[in-house]
Design a protein around this motif. Sequence first.
Motif, PDB file in Angstrom:
ATOM      1  N   LEU A   1       0.934  -1.209  -0.113  1.00 35.49           N
ATOM      2  CA  LEU A   1      -0.024  -0.010   0.183  1.00 35.49           C
ATOM      3  C   LEU A   1       0.797   1.266   0.038  1.00 35.49           C
ATOM      4  CD1 LEU A   1      -2.626  -1.250   2.759  1.00 35.49           C
ATOM      5  CD2 LEU A   1      -2.916  -1.162   0.372  1.00 35.49           C
ATOM      6  N   PRO A   2       0.432   2.273  -0.692  1.00 36.38           N
ATOM      7  CA  PRO A   2       1.297   3.566  -0.571  1.00 36.38           C
ATOM      8  C   PRO A   2       1.037   4.097   0.743  1.00 36.38           C
ATOM      9  CG  PRO A   2      -0.978   3.811  -2.037  1.00 36.38           C
ATOM     10  CD  PRO A   2      -0.726   2.382  -1.435  1.00 36.38           C
ATOM     11  N   ALA A   3       2.178   4.948   1.250  1.00 34.68           N
ATOM     12  CA  ALA A   3       2.096   5.429   2.471  1.00 34.68           C
ATOM     13  C   ALA A   3       1.073   6.656   2.430  1.00 34.68           C
ATOM     14  CB  ALA A   3       3.434   5.948   2.787  1.00 34.68           C
ATOM     15  N   GLU A   4       1.203   7.271   1.501  1.00 34.42           N
ATOM     16  CA  GLU A   4       0.055   8.533   1.200  1.00 34.42           C
ATOM     17  C   GLU A   4      -0.657   8.603  -0.058  1.00 34.42           C
ATOM     18  OE1 GLU A   4       2.096  12.085   2.196  1.00 34.42           O
ATOM     19  OE2 GLU A   4       2.880  11.527   4.186  1.00 34.42           O
ATOM     20  N   VAL A   5      -1.868   8.969  -0.012  1.00 30.55           N
ATOM     21  CA  VAL A   5      -2.505   9.315  -1.188  1.00 30.55           C
ATOM     22  C   VAL A   5      -3.326  10.633  -1.112  1.00 30.55           C
ATOM     23  CG1 VAL A   5      -2.756   6.748  -2.117  1.00 30.55           C
ATOM     24  CG2 VAL A   5      -4.408   7.818  -0.598  1.00 30.55           C
ATOM     25  N   SER A   6      -3.597  11.099  -2.204  1.00 24.99           N
ATOM     26  CA  SER A   6      -4.368  12.438  -2.190  1.00 24.99           C
ATOM     27  C   SER A   6      -5.904  11.948  -2.569  1.00 24.99           C
ATOM     28  CB  SER A   6      -3.883  13.309  -3.161  1.00 24.99           C
ATOM     29  OG  SER A   6      -3.966  13.086  -4.532  1.00 24.99           O
ATOM     30  N   ASP A   7      -6.799  13.020  -2.469  1.00 24.96           N
ATOM     31  CA  ASP A   7      -8.307  12.642  -2.595  1.00 24.96           C
ATOM     32  C   ASP A   7      -8.446  12.318  -4.336  1.00 24.96           C
ATOM     33  OD1 ASP A   7      -7.813  15.368  -3.085  1.00 24.96           O
ATOM     34  OD2 ASP A   7      -9.843  15.727  -2.611  1.00 24.96           O
ATOM     35  N   ASN A   8      -7.368  13.011  -5.123  1.00 20.65           N
ATOM     36  CA  ASN A   8      -7.631  12.844  -6.520  1.00 20.65           C
ATOM     37  C   ASN A   8      -6.723  11.443  -7.147  1.00 20.65           C
ATOM     38  OD1 ASN A   8      -8.851  15.272  -6.837  1.00 20.65           O
ATOM     39  ND2 ASN A   8      -6.787  16.180  -7.142  1.00 20.65           N
ATOM     40  N   ASP A   9      -6.179  10.698  -6.223  1.00 19.94           N
ATOM     41  CA  ASP A   9      -5.445   9.564  -6.697  1.00 19.94           C
ATOM     42  C   ASP A   9      -6.418   8.676  -6.814  1.00 19.94           C
ATOM     43  OD1 ASP A   9      -2.979  10.946  -6.453  1.00 19.94           O
ATOM     44  OD2 ASP A   9      -2.424  10.006  -4.653  1.00 19.94           O
ATOM     45  N   ARG A  10      -6.022   7.344  -8.048  1.00 23.05           N
ATOM     46  CA  ARG A  10      -6.930   6.255  -8.027  1.00 23.05           C
ATOM     47  C   ARG A  10      -5.818   4.993  -8.041  1.00 23.05           C
ATOM     48  NH1 ARG A  10      -9.858   9.293  -6.759  1.00 23.05           N
ATOM     49  NH2 ARG A  10     -11.437  10.268  -8.074  1.00 23.05           N
ATOM     50  N   PRO A  11      -5.231   4.594  -6.827  1.00 22.49           N
ATOM     51  CA  PRO A  11      -4.226   3.854  -6.641  1.00 22.49           C
ATOM     52  C   PRO A  11      -4.771   2.483  -6.810  1.00 22.49           C
ATOM     53  CG  PRO A  11      -4.701   4.672  -4.632  1.00 22.49           C
ATOM     54  CD  PRO A  11      -5.591   5.571  -5.589  1.00 22.49           C
ATOM     55  N   ILE A  12      -3.798   1.463  -7.150  1.00 17.34           N
ATOM     56  CA  ILE A  12      -4.210   0.278  -7.663  1.00 17.34           C
ATOM     57  C   ILE A  12      -3.295  -0.741  -6.664  1.00 17.34           C
ATOM     58  CG2 ILE A  12      -4.001  -1.684  -9.230  1.00 17.34           C
ATOM     59  CD1 ILE A  12      -4.746  -0.046 -11.299  1.00 17.34           C
TER      60      ILE A  12
ATOM     61  N   THR B   1     -11.016 -10.555  -1.482  1.00 19.05           N
ATOM     62  CA  THR B   1     -12.103  -9.209  -1.328  1.00 19.05           C
ATOM     63  C   THR B   1     -11.345  -8.284  -0.849  1.00 19.05           C
ATOM     64  OG1 THR B   1     -13.864 -10.936  -1.387  1.00 19.05           O
ATOM     65  CG2 THR B   1     -14.371  -8.697  -0.474  1.00 19.05           C
ATOM     66  N   LEU B   2     -11.533  -7.224  -1.107  1.00 14.75           N
ATOM     67  CA  LEU B   2     -11.042  -5.933  -0.429  1.00 14.75           C
ATOM     68  C   LEU B   2     -12.205  -4.973   0.123  1.00 14.75           C
ATOM     69  CD1 LEU B   2      -8.222  -4.195  -0.417  1.00 14.75           C
ATOM     70  CD2 LEU B   2      -8.982  -2.996  -2.042  1.00 14.75           C
ATOM     71  N   THR B   3     -12.237  -4.840   1.274  1.00 14.78           N
ATOM     72  CA  THR B   3     -13.135  -4.262   2.053  1.00 14.78           C
ATOM     73  C   THR B   3     -12.735  -3.095   2.454  1.00 14.78           C
ATOM     74  OG1 THR B   3     -14.246  -6.212   2.649  1.00 14.78           O
ATOM     75  CG2 THR B   3     -14.857  -4.293   3.792  1.00 14.78           C
ATOM     76  N   ALA B   4     -13.005  -1.604   1.831  1.00 13.52           N
ATOM     77  CA  ALA B   4     -12.438  -0.522   2.193  1.00 13.52           C
ATOM     78  C   ALA B   4     -13.345   0.014   3.499  1.00 13.52           C
ATOM     79  CB  ALA B   4     -12.728   0.416   1.158  1.00 13.52           C
ATOM     80  N   LYS B   5     -12.417   0.636   4.462  1.00 13.57           N
ATOM     81  CA  LYS B   5     -13.276   1.011   5.732  1.00 13.57           C
ATOM     82  C   LYS B   5     -13.066   2.597   5.624  1.00 13.57           C
ATOM     83  CE  LYS B   5     -12.903  -3.260   8.193  1.00 13.57           C
ATOM     84  NZ  LYS B   5     -12.451  -3.912   9.233  1.00 13.57           N
ATOM     85  N   GLU B   6     -12.560   3.076   7.054  1.00  9.98           N
ATOM     86  CA  GLU B   6     -12.464   4.504   7.247  1.00  9.98           C
ATOM     87  C   GLU B   6     -11.778   5.362   5.737  1.00  9.98           C
ATOM     88  OE1 GLU B   6     -10.612   4.864  10.787  1.00  9.98           O
ATOM     89  OE2 GLU B   6     -11.802   3.015  11.584  1.00  9.98           O
TER      90      GLU B   6
ATOM     91  N   LEU C   1      -5.893  -4.740  -7.455  1.00  5.21           N
ATOM     92  CA  LEU C   1      -7.351  -4.184  -6.818  1.00  5.21           C
ATOM     93  C   LEU C   1      -7.254  -2.571  -6.589  1.00  5.21           C
ATOM     94  CD1 LEU C   1      -8.193  -6.678  -4.225  1.00  5.21           C
ATOM     95  CD2 LEU C   1      -9.175  -6.588  -6.594  1.00  5.21           C
ATOM     96  N   PRO C   2      -8.177  -2.035  -7.465  1.00  2.00           N
ATOM     97  CA  PRO C   2      -8.234  -0.400  -7.398  1.00  2.00           C
ATOM     98  C   PRO C   2      -8.870   0.028  -6.099  1.00  2.00           C
ATOM     99  CG  PRO C   2      -9.963  -1.206  -8.915  1.00  2.00           C
ATOM    100  CD  PRO C   2      -9.275  -2.660  -8.391  1.00  2.00           C
ATOM    101  N   ILE C   3      -8.374   0.880  -5.510  1.00  2.00           N
ATOM    102  CA  ILE C   3      -9.031   1.707  -4.424  1.00  2.00           C
ATOM    103  C   ILE C   3      -9.237   3.134  -4.708  1.00  2.00           C
ATOM    104  CG2 ILE C   3      -8.393   0.144  -2.696  1.00  2.00           C
ATOM    105  CD1 ILE C   3      -6.070   2.103  -1.759  1.00  2.00           C
ATOM    106  N   GLN C   4      -9.914   4.119  -3.912  1.00  2.00           N
ATOM    107  CA  GLN C   4     -10.300   5.274  -4.075  1.00  2.00           C
ATOM    108  C   GLN C   4     -10.429   6.033  -2.712  1.00  2.00           C
ATOM    109  OE1 GLN C   4     -13.538   5.940  -6.770  1.00  2.00           O
ATOM    110  NE2 GLN C   4     -13.748   8.131  -6.023  1.00  2.00           N
ATOM    111  N   PRO C   5      -9.482   7.060  -2.546  1.00  2.00           N
ATOM    112  CA  PRO C   5      -9.563   7.732  -1.179  1.00  2.00           C
ATOM    113  C   PRO C   5     -11.029   8.581  -1.205  1.00  2.00           C
ATOM    114  CG  PRO C   5      -7.514   8.434  -2.248  1.00  2.00           C
ATOM    115  CD  PRO C   5      -8.543   7.518  -3.113  1.00  2.00           C
ATOM    116  N   SER C   6     -11.654   8.395   0.213  1.00  2.00           N
ATOM    117  CA  SER C   6     -13.066   9.135   0.179  1.00  2.00           C
ATOM    118  C   SER C   6     -12.926  10.224   1.180  1.00  2.00           C
ATOM    119  CB  SER C   6     -14.028   7.990   0.586  1.00  2.00           C
ATOM    120  OG  SER C   6     -13.648   7.461   1.773  1.00  2.00           O
ATOM    121  N   LEU C   7     -11.705  10.752   1.584  1.00  2.00           N
ATOM    122  CA  LEU C   7     -11.737  11.755   2.439  1.00  2.00           C
ATOM    123  C   LEU C   7     -10.588  12.558   2.183  1.00  2.00           C
ATOM    124  CD1 LEU C   7      -9.250  11.225   4.919  1.00  2.00           C
ATOM    125  CD2 LEU C   7     -11.371   9.507   5.519  1.00  2.00           C
ATOM    126  N   ARG C   8     -10.421  13.855   2.606  1.00  2.00           N
ATOM    127  CA  ARG C   8      -9.236  14.913   2.181  1.00  2.00           C
ATOM    128  C   ARG C   8      -8.142  14.611   2.911  1.00  2.00           C
ATOM    129  NH1 ARG C   8      -9.937  18.175  -1.837  1.00  2.00           N
ATOM    130  NH2 ARG C   8      -8.494  19.717  -1.265  1.00  2.00           N
TER     131      ARG C   8
END
Length: 86
Positions: free
Chosen positions: A12-23, A41-46, A69-76
């Motif tokens: 996992l990346p140490a940091e992501v921004s709200d515009n990133d679309r990490p895989i 299964t990847l379950t995204a939480k907070e 597996l793609p993830i998306q940040p949901s907070l700033r």
Amino acid sequence: ETRLPVNLSARLPAEVSDNDRPIVPIAVASTVDRPIDGTITLTAKEGLQASGDAQAFRLPAHGTSRILLPIQPSLRAGKASLTLEA
């Protein structure tokens, strides 16, 4: 000796921004003497949203594979967490 039939390792990346679309690359390894069919299964939480569905895999005896597996940040700002299951 008791061990699980499958080992998972995610990078996992140490940091992501709200515009990133990490895989998230996930290494899957079999520890048994027979082929294994399974699902990751990847379950995204907070702070994160999972962008894809569960991924099926088939490993040969003592085989390895890589699943993306793609993830998306949901907070700033703040901490985020996720759970990975196979």
